[in-house]
Design a protein around this motif. Structure first.
Motif, short mmCIF file in Angstrom:
data_model
loop_
_atom_site.label_atom_id
_atom_site.label_comp_id
_atom_site.label_asym_id
_atom_site.label_seq_id
_atom_site.Cartn_x
_atom_site.Cartn_y
_atom_site.Cartn_z
N ALA A 153 -34.53 96.96 32.87
CA ALA A 153 -35.59 97.87 33.23
C ALA A 153 -36.55 98.13 32.07
N VAL A 154 -36.18 97.78 30.85
CA VAL A 154 -37.03 98.02 29.69
C VAL A 154 -38.17 97.01 29.70
N THR A 155 -39.39 97.51 29.57
CA THR A 155 -40.55 96.65 29.44
C THR A 155 -40.84 96.49 27.96
N CYS A 156 -40.69 95.29 27.45
CA CYS A 156 -40.89 95.04 26.03
C CYS A 156 -42.39 94.94 25.76
N ASP A 157 -42.93 96.03 25.27
CA ASP A 157 -44.35 96.12 24.98
C ASP A 157 -44.49 96.94 23.70
N LEU A 158 -44.97 96.31 22.64
CA LEU A 158 -45.08 96.97 21.35
C LEU A 158 -45.93 98.23 21.41
N SER A 159 -46.87 98.28 22.33
CA SER A 159 -47.72 99.48 22.45
C SER A 159 -46.92 100.70 22.90
N GLU A 160 -45.71 100.47 23.44
CA GLU A 160 -44.84 101.59 23.81
C GLU A 160 -44.43 102.38 22.58
N LEU A 161 -44.54 101.77 21.41
CA LEU A 161 -44.17 102.45 20.17
C LEU A 161 -45.35 103.18 19.53
N SER A 162 -46.45 103.33 20.24
CA SER A 162 -47.63 104.01 19.69
C SER A 162 -47.35 105.45 19.26
N CYS A 164 -41.49 109.64 19.33
CA CYS A 164 -41.35 108.36 18.63
C CYS A 164 -39.89 107.91 18.67
N CYS A 165 -38.98 108.80 18.32
CA CYS A 165 -37.55 108.46 18.31
C CYS A 165 -37.07 108.07 19.70
N SER A 166 -37.56 108.77 20.70
CA SER A 166 -37.18 108.45 22.08
C SER A 166 -37.66 107.05 22.46
N LYS A 167 -38.88 106.72 22.08
CA LYS A 167 -39.43 105.39 22.39
C LYS A 167 -38.69 104.30 21.62
N THR A 169 -35.57 104.35 20.73
CA THR A 169 -34.29 104.18 21.43
C THR A 169 -34.50 103.37 22.70
N GLU A 170 -35.55 103.67 23.42
CA GLU A 170 -35.86 102.97 24.67
C GLU A 170 -36.17 101.50 24.43
N GLN A 171 -36.87 101.20 23.35
CA GLN A 171 -37.31 99.84 23.05
C GLN A 171 -36.30 99.03 22.24
N LYS A 172 -35.18 99.63 21.86
CA LYS A 172 -34.19 98.94 21.03
C LYS A 172 -33.78 97.57 21.57
N PRO A 173 -33.61 97.39 22.90
CA PRO A 173 -33.25 96.05 23.39
C PRO A 173 -34.33 95.00 23.12
N CYS A 174 -35.52 95.43 22.75
CA CYS A 174 -36.64 94.51 22.54
C CYS A 174 -36.83 94.12 21.07
N PHE A 175 -36.16 94.79 20.14
CA PHE A 175 -36.41 94.60 18.72
C PHE A 175 -36.30 93.14 18.29
N CYS A 176 -35.28 92.43 18.71
CA CYS A 176 -35.13 91.03 18.29
C CYS A 176 -36.28 90.17 18.83
N GLN A 177 -36.73 90.47 20.03
CA GLN A 177 -37.88 89.75 20.58
C GLN A 177 -39.11 90.00 19.71
N TYR A 178 -39.32 91.24 19.29
CA TYR A 178 -40.45 91.58 18.43
C TYR A 178 -40.33 90.86 17.08
#
Length: 96
Positions: free
Chosen positions: A28-37, A53-56, A58-67
């Motif tokens: 369900a996580v959308t890997c979009d770097l702009s989510e970390l704005s 910021c901390c919440s985002k 945590t939410e985007q953690k599954p995307c870190f390797c992709q980034y």
């Protein structure tokens, strides 16, 4: 004997439901770097990261390797400030 079989079947069913729920959450996580704005202020200044910021993070953690694999995104994610923000937010920085 039937009780043991029924109990085993129930345990297996619960395990399947739990693991399938985690998979759906990750999908369900959308890997979009702009989510970390919401972290921009913490990255561009000495301000601590906000709770948003901390919440985002945590939410985007599954995307870190992709980034980190993407050279364009890596320059924003693989910095000392980004690592400091992750540590401050108690979000483990990945080893990809």
């Amino acid at each position: 004997m039937h009780r043991f079989s029924f109990l085993s079947l129930c345990v297996v069913g619960i395990v399947v439901v739990l693991f399938s729920g985690k998979t759906r959450t990750a999908e369900a996580v959308t890997c979009d770097l702009s989510e970390l704005s919401p972290c921009l202020a913490a990255i561009t200044s000495s301000k601590p990261p906000s709770s948003t910021c901390c919440s985002k993070l945590t939410e985007q953690k599954p995307c870190f390797c992709q980034y980190l694999r993407n050279p364009t995104m890596k320059q924003f994610v693989d910095t000392p400030k980004a690592k400091r923000i992750a540590t401050t937010c108690s979000v483990e920085y990945p080893q990809c």
